[in-house]
Motif scaffolding. Sequence first.
Motif, PDB file in Angstrom:
ATOM      1  N   MET A   1       0.850  -1.159   0.000  1.00  0.00           N
ATOM      2  CA  MET A   1       0.000   0.000   0.000  1.00  0.00           C
ATOM      3  C   MET A   1       0.902   1.230   0.000  1.00  0.00           C
ATOM      4  O   MET A   1       1.820   1.336   0.799  1.00  0.00           O
ATOM      5  CB  MET A   1      -0.900  -0.025   1.242  1.00  0.00           C
ATOM      6  N   THR A   2       0.641   2.148  -0.901  1.00  0.00           N
ATOM      7  CA  THR A   2       1.478   3.338  -0.992  1.00  0.00           C
ATOM      8  C   THR A   2       0.736   4.632  -0.696  1.00  0.00           C
ATOM      9  O   THR A   2       1.350   5.687  -0.602  1.00  0.00           O
ATOM     10  CB  THR A   2       2.113   3.461  -2.382  1.00  0.00           C
ATOM     11  N   PHE A   3      -0.582   4.576  -0.554  1.00  0.00           N
ATOM     12  CA  PHE A   3      -1.337   5.771  -0.218  1.00  0.00           C
ATOM     13  C   PHE A   3      -2.606   5.368   0.513  1.00  0.00           C
ATOM     14  O   PHE A   3      -3.248   4.380   0.164  1.00  0.00           O
ATOM     15  CB  PHE A   3      -1.727   6.557  -1.478  1.00  0.00           C
ATOM     16  N   CYS A   4      -2.983   6.160   1.514  1.00  0.00           N
ATOM     17  CA  CYS A   4      -4.246   5.937   2.216  1.00  0.00           C
ATOM     18  C   CYS A   4      -4.614   7.224   2.940  1.00  0.00           C
ATOM     19  O   CYS A   4      -3.822   7.756   3.704  1.00  0.00           O
ATOM     20  CB  CYS A   4      -4.112   4.786   3.204  1.00  0.00           C
ATOM     21  N   ASP A   5      -5.807   7.719   2.666  1.00  0.00           N
ATOM     22  CA  ASP A   5      -6.312   8.882   3.386  1.00  0.00           C
ATOM     23  C   ASP A   5      -7.469   8.418   4.269  1.00  0.00           C
ATOM     24  O   ASP A   5      -7.690   7.218   4.439  1.00  0.00           O
ATOM     25  CB  ASP A   5      -6.726   9.997   2.427  1.00  0.00           C
ATOM     26  N   CYS A   6      -8.208   9.362   4.847  1.00  0.00           N
ATOM     27  CA  CYS A   6      -9.280   8.975   5.766  1.00  0.00           C
ATOM     28  C   CYS A   6     -10.375   8.173   5.066  1.00  0.00           C
ATOM     29  O   CYS A   6     -10.962   7.280   5.666  1.00  0.00           O
ATOM     30  CB  CYS A   6      -9.850  10.201   6.481  1.00  0.00           C
ATOM     31  N   SER A   7     -10.620   8.440   3.802  1.00  0.00           N
ATOM     32  CA  SER A   7     -11.612   7.650   3.065  1.00  0.00           C
ATOM     33  C   SER A   7     -11.132   6.212   2.884  1.00  0.00           C
ATOM     34  O   SER A   7     -11.908   5.265   3.034  1.00  0.00           O
ATOM     35  CB  SER A   7     -11.897   8.269   1.700  1.00  0.00           C
ATOM     36  N   GLY A   8      -9.860   6.071   2.564  1.00  0.00           N
ATOM     37  CA  GLY A   8      -9.296   4.729   2.422  1.00  0.00           C
ATOM     38  C   GLY A   8      -9.297   3.977   3.737  1.00  0.00           C
ATOM     39  O   GLY A   8      -9.595   2.779   3.781  1.00  0.00           O
ATOM     40  N   LEU A   9      -8.971   4.676   4.821  1.00  0.00           N
ATOM     41  CA  LEU A   9      -8.987   4.043   6.134  1.00  0.00           C
ATOM     42  C   LEU A   9     -10.399   3.593   6.491  1.00  0.00           C
ATOM     43  O   LEU A   9     -10.594   2.493   7.010  1.00  0.00           O
ATOM     44  CB  LEU A   9      -8.438   4.994   7.194  1.00  0.00           C
ATOM     45  N   ASN A  10     -11.381   4.420   6.201  1.00  0.00           N
ATOM     46  CA  ASN A  10     -12.772   4.051   6.464  1.00  0.00           C
ATOM     47  C   ASN A  10     -13.162   2.797   5.673  1.00  0.00           C
ATOM     48  O   ASN A  10     -13.820   1.900   6.209  1.00  0.00           O
ATOM     49  CB  ASN A  10     -13.704   5.213   6.129  1.00  0.00           C
ATOM     50  N   THR A  11     -12.718   2.714   4.438  1.00  0.00           N
ATOM     51  CA  THR A  11     -12.992   1.535   3.618  1.00  0.00           C
ATOM     52  C   THR A  11     -12.332   0.295   4.212  1.00  0.00           C
ATOM     53  O   THR A  11     -12.939  -0.784   4.271  1.00  0.00           O
ATOM     54  CB  THR A  11     -12.513   1.760   2.175  1.00  0.00           C
ATOM     55  N   LEU A  12     -11.088   0.449   4.668  1.00  0.00           N
ATOM     56  CA  LEU A  12     -10.394  -0.679   5.297  1.00  0.00           C
ATOM     57  C   LEU A  12     -11.099  -1.121   6.573  1.00  0.00           C
ATOM     58  O   LEU A  12     -11.228  -2.323   6.836  1.00  0.00           O
ATOM     59  CB  LEU A  12      -8.949  -0.304   5.605  1.00  0.00           C
ATOM     60  N   LEU A  13     -11.555  -0.163   7.369  1.00  0.00           N
ATOM     61  CA  LEU A  13     -12.267  -0.503   8.607  1.00  0.00           C
ATOM     62  C   LEU A  13     -13.588  -1.224   8.314  1.00  0.00           C
ATOM     63  O   LEU A  13     -13.949  -2.168   9.018  1.00  0.00           O
ATOM     64  CB  LEU A  13     -12.512   0.758   9.438  1.00  0.00           C
ATOM     65  N   ARG A  14     -14.276  -0.797   7.284  1.00  0.00           N
ATOM     66  CA  ARG A  14     -15.523  -1.487   6.895  1.00  0.00           C
ATOM     67  C   ARG A  14     -15.231  -2.900   6.404  1.00  0.00           C
ATOM     68  O   ARG A  14     -15.965  -3.841   6.724  1.00  0.00           O
ATOM     69  CB  ARG A  14     -16.255  -0.698   5.821  1.00  0.00           C
ATOM     70  N   ILE A  37       1.869   4.486   7.354  1.00  0.00           N
ATOM     71  CA  ILE A  37       2.207   4.059   8.713  1.00  0.00           C
ATOM     72  C   ILE A  37       1.819   5.150   9.707  1.00  0.00           C
ATOM     73  O   ILE A  37       1.250   4.867  10.769  1.00  0.00           O
ATOM     74  CB  ILE A  37       3.706   3.708   8.810  1.00  0.00           C
ATOM     75  N   ARG A  38       2.088   6.397   9.362  1.00  0.00           N
ATOM     76  CA  ARG A  38       1.744   7.509  10.252  1.00  0.00           C
ATOM     77  C   ARG A  38       0.224   7.604  10.446  1.00  0.00           C
ATOM     78  O   ARG A  38      -0.244   7.800  11.559  1.00  0.00           O
ATOM     79  CB  ARG A  38       2.294   8.820   9.710  1.00  0.00           C
ATOM     80  N   LEU A  39      -0.543   7.453   9.383  1.00  0.00           N
ATOM     81  CA  LEU A  39      -2.005   7.487   9.494  1.00  0.00           C
ATOM     82  C   LEU A  39      -2.492   6.382  10.432  1.00  0.00           C
ATOM     83  O   LEU A  39      -3.324   6.623  11.313  1.00  0.00           O
ATOM     84  CB  LEU A  39      -2.650   7.323   8.117  1.00  0.00           C
ATOM     85  N   LEU A  40      -1.959   5.193  10.266  1.00  0.00           N
ATOM     86  CA  LEU A  40      -2.372   4.077  11.116  1.00  0.00           C
ATOM     87  C   LEU A  40      -1.955   4.305  12.566  1.00  0.00           C
ATOM     88  O   LEU A  40      -2.683   3.942  13.491  1.00  0.00           O
ATOM     89  CB  LEU A  40      -1.796   2.771  10.576  1.00  0.00           C
ATOM     90  N   ASP A  41      -0.789   4.931  12.767  1.00  0.00           N
ATOM     91  CA  ASP A  41      -0.339   5.241  14.123  1.00  0.00           C
ATOM     92  C   ASP A  41      -1.201   6.325  14.764  1.00  0.00           C
ATOM     93  O   ASP A  41      -1.624   6.206  15.909  1.00  0.00           O
ATOM     94  CB  ASP A  41       1.122   5.696  14.126  1.00  0.00           C
TER      95      ASP A  41
END
Length: 56
Positions: A1-14, A37-41
Amino acid sequence: MTFCDCSGLNTLLRARAAARQAGADFVLVHVHDPTVIRLLDLTDAGPLFGLGRAAA
Protein backbone atom coordinates in the motif's frame (compact mmCIF):
# COMPACT_ATOMS: atom_id res chain seq x y z
CA MET A 1 0.00 0.00 0.00
CA THR A 2 1.48 3.34 -0.99
CA PHE A 3 -1.34 5.77 -0.22
CA CYS A 4 -4.25 5.94 2.22
CA ASP A 5 -6.31 8.88 3.39
CA CYS A 6 -9.28 8.98 5.77
CA SER A 7 -11.61 7.65 3.06
CA GLY A 8 -9.30 4.73 2.42
CA LEU A 9 -8.99 4.04 6.13
CA ASN A 10 -12.77 4.05 6.46
CA THR A 11 -12.99 1.54 3.62
CA LEU A 12 -10.39 -0.68 5.30
CA LEU A 13 -12.27 -0.50 8.61
CA ARG A 14 -15.52 -1.49 6.89
CA ALA A 15 -13.80 -4.38 5.13
CA ARG A 16 -12.33 -5.51 8.46
CA ALA A 17 -15.77 -5.37 10.10
CA ALA A 18 -17.30 -7.41 7.27
CA ALA A 19 -14.49 -9.98 7.47
CA ARG A 20 -14.86 -10.32 11.23
CA GLN A 21 -18.62 -10.73 10.88
CA ALA A 22 -17.91 -13.58 8.46
CA GLY A 23 -15.46 -15.12 10.93
CA ALA A 24 -12.33 -14.14 9.03
CA ASP A 25 -9.31 -12.00 9.80
CA PHE A 26 -8.42 -8.90 7.80
CA VAL A 27 -4.77 -7.91 8.07
CA LEU A 28 -2.48 -5.58 6.16
CA VAL A 29 0.91 -6.81 5.01
CA HIS A 30 3.91 -5.09 3.46
CA VAL A 31 2.93 -1.60 4.60
CA HIS A 32 6.13 0.39 4.20
CA ASP A 33 5.02 3.87 3.14
CA PRO A 34 5.77 6.33 5.97
CA THR A 35 2.58 8.33 5.41
CA VAL A 36 0.39 5.23 5.58
CA ILE A 37 2.21 4.06 8.71
CA ARG A 38 1.74 7.51 10.25
CA LEU A 39 -2.01 7.49 9.49
CA LEU A 40 -2.37 4.08 11.12
CA ASP A 41 -0.34 5.24 14.12
CA LEU A 42 -2.21 8.52 14.59
CA THR A 43 -5.56 6.76 14.48
CA ASP A 44 -4.41 3.76 16.55
CA ALA A 45 -5.72 1.57 13.73
CA GLY A 46 -2.51 -0.41 13.12
CA PRO A 47 -3.23 -3.09 15.73
CA LEU A 48 -6.69 -3.62 14.23
CA PHE A 49 -4.96 -4.78 11.05
CA GLY A 50 -2.29 -6.90 12.71
CA LEU A 51 0.34 -4.15 12.73
CA GLY A 52 2.23 -2.85 15.72
CA ARG A 53 2.88 0.82 16.34
CA ALA A 54 5.87 2.33 14.55
CA ALA A 55 8.83 3.23 16.70
CA ALA A 56 8.65 6.84 17.81
